[in-house]
Design a protein around this motif. Structure first.
Motif: not given
Length: 415
Positions: A205-213, A244-250
């Motif tokens: 299981v990977l956990l992540e913030n909803d807005a990041n997803l 997403i900055d420069g293609g990278r999720l912050l």
């Protein structure tokens, strides 16, 4: 002093070859050995050997050896292979405060199962942001598990065919998958979900913030496709943003990049309540007086943002005033976000996005008042599925990165 560069180990070379072929297969349909050789640079014997190994492991399958109708050539027809898209599945789960949604995808990212279930006793208001009736962490986990299993049943998949699960929650999550539980609201999501489902189902299981997803999902299948600098703002019940900055999720040091708690200090905003919550709150407050409106045909406690947007489309004066307030509020929110992150594009996402398109013009007209770097603005086409779509993308990324270390379930003869 001289140094000796050792030749790569055969095992490493084999792993690189397997990865190259599997990556090509994911991006293709049925392909021949010749096409694999051209895409990967492998010799024919190596390409055939790799394909046979991947077939044996279950990742790809060899198609029936036949030519297209009417085609005639001497010799045997070319061997053809394709990704075994049903060799395993991934789960994307959106755990909100009021409900949970689970989506099942095959290895090509196609949705094959879905389920949604509310958490009981939850009512969200501007006066009481935290639900008045709480359920225990165990009860919440049980509902999440039940929803996930129902989605798998809908997909015709078994639990041991799940290769990875990504779960999105409405709280900051750092790079290690740990929840930043420094606020009471965020604490509600600190359920140790990863351990619970590892113990219960054996899942990774990977956990992540909803807005990041949401940002990952939007960049994969939404308005932000191909955009490297984008902010996605979830704006239904509460504001949250994925950057997403420069293609990278912050993420930030503790997962707090993109959190919008600072909005309580922004003039004309004052809190993190979203479009849906404020639309129904302002409508209910105004209807407590004697204002005439077509919204009165609905019980005050049942008025939704959709009712407000529909009434505005019909020219209702009260609903139009609410939309004007919403546009001003969103212009201030987007202006603040644009000043901090300077994105090319800001996408309004969430269940309310479908209706929020009418706000784009008024927001754009005001935006220059609140930032010197106004971005393009769009609404997401993914609706309330935006977080689950991003969760699927996250889980697929994990599987694609770790494919050669994963063991696929081989069905028994009885199945």
């Amino acid at each position: 002093m001289s140094s000796v560069i050792s030749a790569p180990e055969p095992q490493l070379l084999r792993r690189v070859s397997n990865s190259a072929v599997l990556d090509f297969m994911r991006a293709s349909r049925a392909v021949t050995v010749t096409e694999i050789m051209k895409a990967t640079g492998l010799a024919r014997a190596t390409a055939i050997s790799v394909c046979e190994e991947l077939v044996e492991r279950g990742w790809i399958r060899e198609l029936e050896n036949q030519r297209a109708f009417g085609e005639y050539r001497k010799g045997r027809p070319a061997r053809r292979f394709e990704l075994n898209e049903s060799a395993g599945f991934v789960l994307g789960v959106d755990v909100g405060i009021a409900k949970v949604t689970a989506v099942v995808s095959n290895l090509r990212g196609q949705t094959v199962g879905r389920s949604s279930q509310p958490f009981p006793g939850v009512r969200i208001t501007a006066e009481d942001r935290i639900p008045g009736t709480q359920i225990t962490a165990g009860e919440r986990l049980a509902i999440i598990d039940q929803t996930a299993m129902t989605a798998l049943q809908d997909a015709g998949a078994l639990a041991d065919m799940v290769l990875a699960v990504t779960i999105g929650i409405a709280a900051p999550v750092d790079r290690n998958g740990d929840v930043l539980a420094t606020q009471h609201f965020w604490e509600l999501f600190d359920l140790d979900i990863k351990t619970a489902f590892k113990d219960l189902r054996g899942w990774t299981v990977l956990l992540e913030n909803d807005a990041n997803l949401a940002a990952l999902g939007e960049r994969w299948h939404g308005e932000a496709a191909g955009v490297d600098d984008v902010v996605v703002i979830l704006s239904s019940e509460r504001f949250g943003s994925g950057v997403i900055d420069g293609g990278r999720l912050l993420h930030g040091s503790h997962g707090g990049a993109g959190e919008l708690a600072f909005l309580k200090y922004v003039e004309g905003v004052g809190n993190t309540f979203g479009i849906a919550l404020m639309a129904r709150t302002w409508a209910s407050e105004t209807l407590a007086g004697k204002t005439r409106s077509s919204l009165r045909k609905h019980p005050r406690e049942e008025i939704s943002a959709e009712h407000v947007f529909a009434a505005a489309a019909e020219g209702d004066a009260l609903a139009l005033r609410i939309l004007d307030r919403l546009a001003d509020r969103m212009a201030r929110v987007i202006g603040a976000v644009a000043t901090i992150f300077n994105p090319e594009l800001v996408v309004i996402g969430g269940a309310v996005a479908k209706s929020a398109g009418v706000l784009l013009g008024p927001i754009a007209e005001r935006l220059g008042e609140f930032t010197a770097t106004p971005p393009r603005i769009a609404v997401s086409p993914l609706g309330e599925s935006i977080v689950a779509v991003g969760a699927i993308r996250s889980a697929l990324d994990y599987v694609e990165k770790n494919s050669l270390d994963l063991n696929l379930r081989v069905p028994s003869a009885a199945e």
